[in-house]
Design an enzyme around this catalytic site. Structure first.
Site, PDB file in Angstrom:
ATOM      1  N   GLU A 195       0.827  -1.216   0.000  1.00  0.00           N
ATOM      2  CA  GLU A 195       0.000   0.000   0.000  1.00  0.00           C
ATOM      3  C   GLU A 195       0.861   1.265   0.000  1.00  0.00           C
ATOM      4  O   GLU A 195       0.514   2.269  -0.631  1.00  0.00           O
ATOM      5  CB  GLU A 195      -0.940   0.018   1.214  1.00  0.00           C
ATOM      6  CG  GLU A 195      -2.060  -1.007   1.179  1.00  0.00           C
ATOM      7  CD  GLU A 195      -1.637  -2.382   1.684  1.00  0.00           C
ATOM      8  OE1 GLU A 195      -0.447  -2.574   2.019  1.00  0.00           O
ATOM      9  OE2 GLU A 195      -2.506  -3.278   1.741  1.00  0.00           O
ATOM     10  N   GLU A 311     -17.134  -0.311 -10.993  1.00  0.00           N
ATOM     11  CA  GLU A 311     -17.182  -1.359 -12.026  1.00  0.00           C
ATOM     12  C   GLU A 311     -17.771  -2.599 -11.381  1.00  0.00           C
ATOM     13  O   GLU A 311     -17.259  -3.083 -10.364  1.00  0.00           O
ATOM     14  CB  GLU A 311     -15.780  -1.670 -12.567  1.00  0.00           C
ATOM     15  CG  GLU A 311     -15.816  -2.788 -13.622  1.00  0.00           C
ATOM     16  CD  GLU A 311     -14.440  -3.331 -13.997  1.00  0.00           C
ATOM     17  OE1 GLU A 311     -13.511  -2.530 -14.227  1.00  0.00           O
ATOM     18  OE2 GLU A 311     -14.312  -4.575 -14.046  1.00  0.00           O
TER      19      GLU A 311
HETATM   20  C1  NAG Z   1       5.541  -1.619   2.758  1.00  0.00           C
HETATM   21  O1  NAG Z   1       6.842  -2.142   2.805  1.00  0.00           O
HETATM   22  C2  NAG Z   1       7.801  -1.263   3.387  1.00  0.00           C
HETATM   23  C3  NAG Z   1       9.169  -1.899   3.263  1.00  0.00           C
HETATM   24  O2  NAG Z   1       9.120  -3.183   3.740  1.00  0.00           O
HETATM   25  C4  NAG Z   1       7.429  -0.962   4.831  1.00  0.00           C
HETATM   26  O3  NAG Z   1       8.328  -0.025   5.388  1.00  0.00           O
HETATM   27  C5  NAG Z   1       6.016  -0.389   4.874  1.00  0.00           C
HETATM   28  O4  NAG Z   1       5.608  -0.233   6.221  1.00  0.00           O
HETATM   29  C6  NAG Z   1       5.043  -1.329   4.156  1.00  0.00           C
HETATM   30  N1  NAG Z   1       3.754  -0.687   4.099  1.00  0.00           N
HETATM   31  C7  NAG Z   1       2.643  -1.256   4.565  1.00  0.00           C
HETATM   32  C8  NAG Z   1       1.359  -0.489   4.440  1.00  0.00           C
HETATM   33  O5  NAG Z   1       2.635  -2.353   5.078  1.00  0.00           O
END
Ligand code: NAG
Ligand code: NAG
Ligand code: NAG
Ligand code: NAG
Ligand code: NAG
Ligand code: NAG
Ligand code: NAG
Ligand code: NAG
Ligand code: NAG
Ligand code: NAG
Ligand code: NAG
Ligand code: NAG
Length: 524
Positions: A195, A311
């Protein structure tokens, strides 16, 4: 095709089973939805099919225009058209190409639409074909790197000029990015794309689009029309979570107007999918729509924004022949749309595409599909009739729960006053199998409140020979078939209409509804 054996429903009503008595005094309008915004009945058109649906400057598609105007007259404003779908994320832009769209099919990826697509400036002519219609243009998010940026830089000036003034409804960036990592048509993002990365990319690219629009069409920004449908996720439970995307800052720039999710009841080739079990089944519809309720409750509270389905249709992968194109699917469409309205989903865009089995109409003649109005369109007409002119008052919808998965009913209140009830009977009546037998019916009964002041009750029926009919369908005695008057309503002389109903001294009204049919009860 062109069967003219319309039935005389009054004569054919067989044994009538009584459903439960619904007390309208206790099913108060206070249990109804929030007032619905305009254009509840809306459409989504597959990006690669849009030139077929709308035509171009030299050949505008007037049949599509007529079908949209019919709905506009009933609900007070035309459907809003979202132009997008899987193919929006395949399309690149070529400024010197003369063709509107060049598409290449790869049957390993899809038999229903091209997966390599190039559009030229002529593509945008399609935005000029229809009267009083506004659009949501779906920009490409799927392509990353230089190709992705060049596509945005190429399309933004053309599309913002094409959608000048009242033709612009909203914008969209990316179709179902929650499937980008897992798509059966080839993943377009790495497994670590969560996300946080999605939101960063969405913000970067919408900021780029904004700066290009500022250069080419500054009035869009001035008029506060740089507003999005987002995040356009495929649904709940995929690889990105809508609530987490919001928490990660999706609306940090404050330009999202509608929370957009997608929905399908099941898959076209999913084992066990049947007309009765999957579509003509209120329980199945309730379970499918209720998957959104956690998100709607949380996000409405968190964002104060309306939640819509940008959709949706019956069965993903473009619908199944014999199911999604049948009258039974039209009945499903009525139940589905009104259940959405009753549970707080504020607008529903039914997805369309060339040769799609669930399409409401086929805008052109193709090798596989005849040009024409298809069964699901009649469901759209009934929904718009139940809602009435949404621009004239506050219309709210209440679910009048029945005691059978085959029956459903909904009340429409205008400024708090009961105005109409929809009743839907979904027991499968396959006329090919039952031609010799009397068609059974079900009785729906309603106890009117003592202060209802109802003077007269008029009935409009949604009718066909049976759930398996794909033609010969009418609403209130009108056909919208292409063959009759190119989609304009034509009154059929062999279908009974203008029925009225009396109310007993006990304040009860009862209506018999043949299996596999529906009706709108109008209170005057
Ligand atoms: C997405 O991945 C990054 C790197 O691992 C991390 O820092 C981040 O918190 C993650 N985001 C979510 C919404 O989990
Ligand atoms: C763009 O279209 C022109 C004209 O058809 C063609 O010659 C050119 O090869 C196309 N460019 C790309 C990158 O496909
Ligand atoms: C406009 O539509 C007609 C009919 O489909 C087609 O023959 C023509 O090539 C189209 N023009 C462009 C520029 O795409
Ligand atoms: C489609 O799949 C078949 C079988 O796996 C393969 O032989 C063929 O090359 C594929 N076609 C394309 C266009 O990738
Ligand atoms: C870019 O797109 C390619 C192919 O679509 C994909 O394999 C790759 O993971 C993407 N990379 C990033 C950083 O999004
Ligand atoms: C977003 O833009 C910033 C600044 O231009 C850049 O550093 C970053 O790589 C971009 N991120 C994505 C996911 O496109
Ligand atoms: C209706 O749908 C529910 C939920 O999917 C299912 O349990 C039930 O068996 C279905 N009813 C029929 C008659 O198939
Ligand atoms: C509903 O949303 C809340 C808030 O994000 C979350 O904690 C909860 O797990 C969700 N419940 C379901 C059933 O998805
Ligand atoms: C709505 O927000 C308020 C205040 O932030 C919070 O107290 C309440 O629990 C929230 N309700 C839901 C359903 O999330
Ligand atoms: C109120 O509406 C909900 C659906 O939105 C339904 O489940 C519930 O049974 C209704 N309550 C009454 C009293 O009708
Ligand atoms: C309609 O609802 C809005 C807010 O939901 C309210 O401000 C307005 O007064 C209502 N109009 C009527 C005619 O009830
Ligand atoms: C209706 O009956 C015919 C004849 O038995 C059958 O071929 C068809 O599949 C049935 N339709 C549905 C939707 O079940």
């Amino acid at each position: 095709m062109k069967s003219t054996s319309y039935i005389f429903l009054c004569l054919l009503v067989g044994f009538a089973k009584a459903a439960k008595l619904t007390n309208l005094a206790t099913s108060l309008s206070s249990n109804a939805s929030q007032p619905l915004p305009a254009s509840f009945v809306s459409f989504s058109i597959e990006f690669s099919s849009f030139p077929d649906f709308a035509g171009n400057h030299s050949a505008p598609n007037t049949f599509s225009d007529t079908l949209l105007q019919n709905l506009g007259k009933l609900q007070g404003s035309n459907p809003i058209i979202r132009v997008g779908g899987n193919t929006q994320d395949y399309a690149t832009f070529n400024s010197t190409q003369t063709e509107a769209l060049i598409g290449t099919f790869d049957f390993n990826r899809s038999k229903d639409y091209p997966t390599t697509i190039s559009i030229g400036p002529a593509y945008f002519e399609s935005y000029d074909s229809w009267h009083n219609t506004s659009f949501i243009h779906g920009f490409n998010l799927g392509k990353n790197g230089t190709i992705g940026l060049d596509t945005l830089k190429g399309t933004v000036p053309s599309v913002c000029k094409a959608l000048n003034g009242s033709k612009l409804a909203y914008w969209q960036l990316g179709n179902e990015p929650d499937l980008f990592k897992t798509s059966s048509q080839g993943p377009v993002r790495p497994s670590w794309w969560n996300e946080t990365y999605y939101v960063e990319e969405w913000l970067n690219k919408t900021e780029l689009i904004r700066s290009l629009i500022q250069q080419d069409c500054p009035e869009v920004i001035q008029d506060a029309k740089f507003q999005f449908y987002a995040p356009s996720f495929a649904g709940t439970g995929n690889s990105l979570n809508m609530i987490k995307a919001w928490q990660a800052g999706l609306n940090n720039d404050g330009n999202i107007a509608f929370i957009d999710s997608h929905n399908y009841i099941g898959g076209a080739t999913q084992p066990g999918v049947t007309l009765q079990g999957t579509l003509m089944n209120h329980t199945s519809t309730v379970l499918s729509v209720n998957k959104h309720l956690n998100e709607t409750a949380y996000l409405r509270n968190y964002t104060q924004l309306p939640y819509i389905l940008g959709e949706t249709n019956s069965l993903y992968n473009e619908g199944a022949p014999g199911l999604s194109n049948s009258f039974g699917a039209a009945l499903w469409g009525v139940d589905f749309n009104l259940y959405c309205a009753a549970t707080g989903i504020q607008r529903v865009h039914m997805h369309q595409g060339t040769d799609y089995r669930y399409a409401s109409w086929s805008p052109i003649q193709t090798a596989n599909t005849s040009i024409g109005t298809k069964a699901p369109y009649y469901g759209n007409i009934m929904v718009a009739s139940l809602l009435g002119d949404l621009t004239k008052g506050n219309t709210t919808i209440s679910d009048l729960e029945q005691d059978s998965t085959y029956n459903s009913a909904y009340a429409a209140y205008v400024n708090g006053q009961l105005r109409r009830i929809a009743v839907i009977q979904m027991r499968e009546y396959n006329y090919t199998d039952n031609a010799e037998q009397t068609r059974p019916s079900e009785t729906f009964s309603f106890q009117l409140p003592t202060d209802s002041h109802v003077k007269r009750i008029g009935i409009q029926r949604l009718m066909a020979n049976g759930s398996d009919a794909i033609t010969g369908i009418t609403f209130d005695g009108y056909s919208y078939n292409y063959e009759l008057n190119q989609g304009k309503p034509v009154l059929m002389t062999n279908v009974s209409r203008a029925e009225t109903l009396g109310i007993g001294n006990d304040g009860i009204l009862s209506i018999q509804v043949p299996w596999s049919s529906a009706a709108v009860i109008n209170f005057y």
